[in-house]
Design a protein around this motif. Sequence first.
Motif, short mmCIF file in Angstrom:
data_model
loop_
_atom_site.label_atom_id
_atom_site.label_comp_id
_atom_site.label_asym_id
_atom_site.label_seq_id
_atom_site.Cartn_x
_atom_site.Cartn_y
_atom_site.Cartn_z
N GLU A 164 45.37 -3.80 15.65
CA GLU A 164 46.76 -3.57 16.04
C GLU A 164 47.55 -4.87 16.01
O GLU A 164 48.67 -4.92 15.47
CB GLU A 164 46.81 -2.96 17.44
CG GLU A 164 48.22 -2.65 17.92
CD GLU A 164 48.25 -2.00 19.29
OE1 GLU A 164 49.31 -2.07 19.94
OE2 GLU A 164 47.23 -1.44 19.71
N SER A 165 46.98 -5.93 16.55
CA SER A 165 47.67 -7.23 16.55
C SER A 165 47.88 -7.74 15.14
O SER A 165 48.96 -8.24 14.80
CB SER A 165 46.84 -8.25 17.35
OG SER A 165 46.64 -7.82 18.67
N ALA A 166 46.85 -7.61 14.31
CA ALA A 166 46.96 -8.10 12.93
C ALA A 166 48.03 -7.34 12.17
O ALA A 166 48.83 -7.94 11.42
CB ALA A 166 45.61 -7.95 12.23
N THR A 167 48.10 -6.03 12.35
CA THR A 167 49.08 -5.24 11.61
C THR A 167 50.49 -5.53 12.09
O THR A 167 51.42 -5.61 11.27
CB THR A 167 48.77 -3.74 11.76
OG1 THR A 167 47.40 -3.50 11.46
CG2 THR A 167 49.63 -2.92 10.82
N ALA A 179 51.73 -10.90 19.85
CA ALA A 179 51.45 -11.42 21.19
C ALA A 179 52.27 -10.71 22.25
O ALA A 179 51.77 -10.40 23.34
CB ALA A 179 51.71 -12.93 21.23
N LEU A 180 53.52 -10.42 21.94
CA LEU A 180 54.39 -9.73 22.90
C LEU A 180 53.91 -8.31 23.17
O LEU A 180 53.88 -7.85 24.31
CB LEU A 180 55.83 -9.73 22.39
CG LEU A 180 56.52 -11.10 22.29
CD1 LEU A 180 57.89 -10.96 21.65
CD2 LEU A 180 56.64 -11.74 23.66
N VAL A 181 53.54 -7.59 22.10
CA VAL A 181 53.07 -6.21 22.27
C VAL A 181 51.78 -6.18 23.07
O VAL A 181 51.62 -5.38 24.00
CB VAL A 181 52.87 -5.54 20.90
CG1 VAL A 181 52.17 -4.19 21.05
CG2 VAL A 181 54.21 -5.33 20.21
N ILE A 182 50.83 -7.05 22.73
CA ILE A 182 49.54 -7.05 23.42
C ILE A 182 49.70 -7.48 24.87
O ILE A 182 49.08 -6.92 25.78
CB ILE A 182 48.54 -7.96 22.69
CG1 ILE A 182 48.29 -7.41 21.27
CG2 ILE A 182 47.23 -8.04 23.46
CD1 ILE A 182 47.77 -6.00 21.23
N SER A 183 50.54 -8.49 25.13
CA SER A 183 50.73 -8.93 26.51
C SER A 183 51.38 -7.85 27.35
O SER A 183 51.07 -7.67 28.53
CB SER A 183 51.58 -10.21 26.55
OG SER A 183 52.87 -9.99 26.02
N LEU A 199 44.44 -13.12 25.16
CA LEU A 199 45.28 -13.07 23.96
C LEU A 199 44.71 -13.87 22.79
O LEU A 199 45.21 -13.77 21.67
CB LEU A 199 46.68 -13.60 24.27
CG LEU A 199 47.61 -12.70 25.07
CD1 LEU A 199 48.92 -13.42 25.36
CD2 LEU A 199 47.89 -11.40 24.32
N PHE A 200 43.67 -14.67 23.04
CA PHE A 200 43.19 -15.61 22.02
C PHE A 200 42.80 -14.89 20.73
O PHE A 200 43.29 -15.22 19.64
CB PHE A 200 42.00 -16.41 22.55
CG PHE A 200 41.46 -17.41 21.58
CD1 PHE A 200 42.07 -18.64 21.43
CD2 PHE A 200 40.36 -17.11 20.78
CE1 PHE A 200 41.58 -19.57 20.52
CE2 PHE A 200 39.87 -18.03 19.87
CZ PHE A 200 40.48 -19.26 19.73
N TRP A 382 59.70 -6.22 25.01
CA TRP A 382 59.57 -7.49 24.31
C TRP A 382 59.83 -7.34 22.82
O TRP A 382 60.50 -8.16 22.20
CB TRP A 382 58.19 -8.09 24.52
CG TRP A 382 57.98 -8.70 25.86
CD1 TRP A 382 57.02 -8.38 26.78
CD2 TRP A 382 58.72 -9.78 26.45
NE1 TRP A 382 57.14 -9.18 27.89
CE2 TRP A 382 58.16 -10.04 27.71
CE3 TRP A 382 59.82 -10.54 26.03
CZ2 TRP A 382 58.67 -11.03 28.56
CZ3 TRP A 382 60.32 -11.52 26.86
CH2 TRP A 382 59.74 -11.76 28.11
N VAL A 383 59.30 -6.28 22.22
CA VAL A 383 59.52 -6.07 20.78
C VAL A 383 61.00 -5.84 20.50
O VAL A 383 61.53 -6.31 19.49
CB VAL A 383 58.67 -4.88 20.29
CG1 VAL A 383 59.09 -4.46 18.88
CG2 VAL A 383 57.20 -5.25 20.29
N SER A 384 61.68 -5.13 21.38
CA SER A 384 63.11 -4.88 21.19
C SER A 384 63.90 -6.18 21.23
O SER A 384 64.75 -6.43 20.36
CB SER A 384 63.62 -3.93 22.27
OG SER A 384 62.92 -2.70 22.25
#
Length: 428
Positions: A164-167, A179-183, A199-200, A382-384
Amino acid sequence: MAQETTQQAPASAPTAPARALLPFILPAVAVGVAASLVFVGVSTAAEKLQHVLWGPLPDALGVGRYSVLWMFVMLVATGVAVGLVVWKVPGHAGPDPATLGLDAPVLRPGVLPGLVLVTALMLAGGPSLGPENPIIAVNVGLAAWLGGRVLPRAPDALWPVLAESATIGALFGTPVAAALVISEALAGRPMRGRLWDNLFAPLTAGACGAMTTTLVAHPTFDLGLPPIGHPHAGDLLAALVVAPVSAVLGMCAVYAFPYVHAGFRRLRHPMLMLPAGGAVLGALAAVGGRLTLFKGLSEVGQLARDPEGWSAGQFATMTVVKLAALLVAASCGFRGGRIFPAVFVGTALGLCAHALVPAVHPSLGVATGVLGMLLAVTRQGWVSLFTAAVLVASPTIIALLTIASLPAWLLVTGRPQMQLREDGAPVR
């Protein structure tokens, strides 16, 4: 009491040693590069097919490329093609897309080829959806399947988070979005250790995904609008008006979503639902014009290149038509995400505000319009903020966007989301 609060604070969590994080680097790099290549590959294939379907083919038939007739034919034909895949291909292209968000479930490998195919067909054919949701689902499924075989001792939960983070990093061309989405997702879950330790690995995957996309495809989100300069009181007032208005408009689509979805579900078969959806989208395209087709990213660039090129009425028409097209495409069974078309809706609304009140700076109108629309459609704060900010390369706009997000968030929080449960009830 103060001592107890200190002990419970996140800052008291122990920091992971480097030896605990180093084993995650290679899997994160591999997933990041692979996820980006899947995204770029599907997008490139869809663009080549789009070029044929909307160029040489209508020319050979003697039909205008973006005539009302050809737009209607192509959208219905896309519905038929996607419906055939959903009906006949093993896995039926995954679950009902109305039930999916950015956090995709782990789909079995047999589902993924059909999902890739319908995504490419959708992107090329013109429905108003983006690639994010299905591409995330494909990468999550691939990462879980391959990762579990290559590194069977790794935690099962690792692969979906990395994919998910990579995409997301690949989609936006920067790991900051990932980073924002995962956090934001981690904020509601119990964590072991510090936030940055958690988050690393996802940030590594997001960075590799973003860098791979940057090197291969050279994406950009900057619309090239004039910088806003030093903000004044009028800019603050405009931000506090446009963002909430955009959020309210977006919530109209959110509230209509379960009803429109239920209407298409009554047709009961993908070969009825998807062609019917294509027919409605064709009718909407006849009203809104060719700029209201497709995922909307390149079309946003066309709007931004000439903010004075359309009247307020034309911008308003495109805003309403694109939002309606997003609602229909997401309801009738097309596989796709809602972020990119929502960006077009917010951009058109912001430029409509500028056309109505020239004192509203076009950059401010676009950024706050996108902010409010994304808050309503995605419910990802955050994404917005991030997406609205990167569209306009102006550091001074960050403070205005942050302030504008507060009343807009109050209008959307706690209300139904543009995502449904399996029983058709909206997620809250």
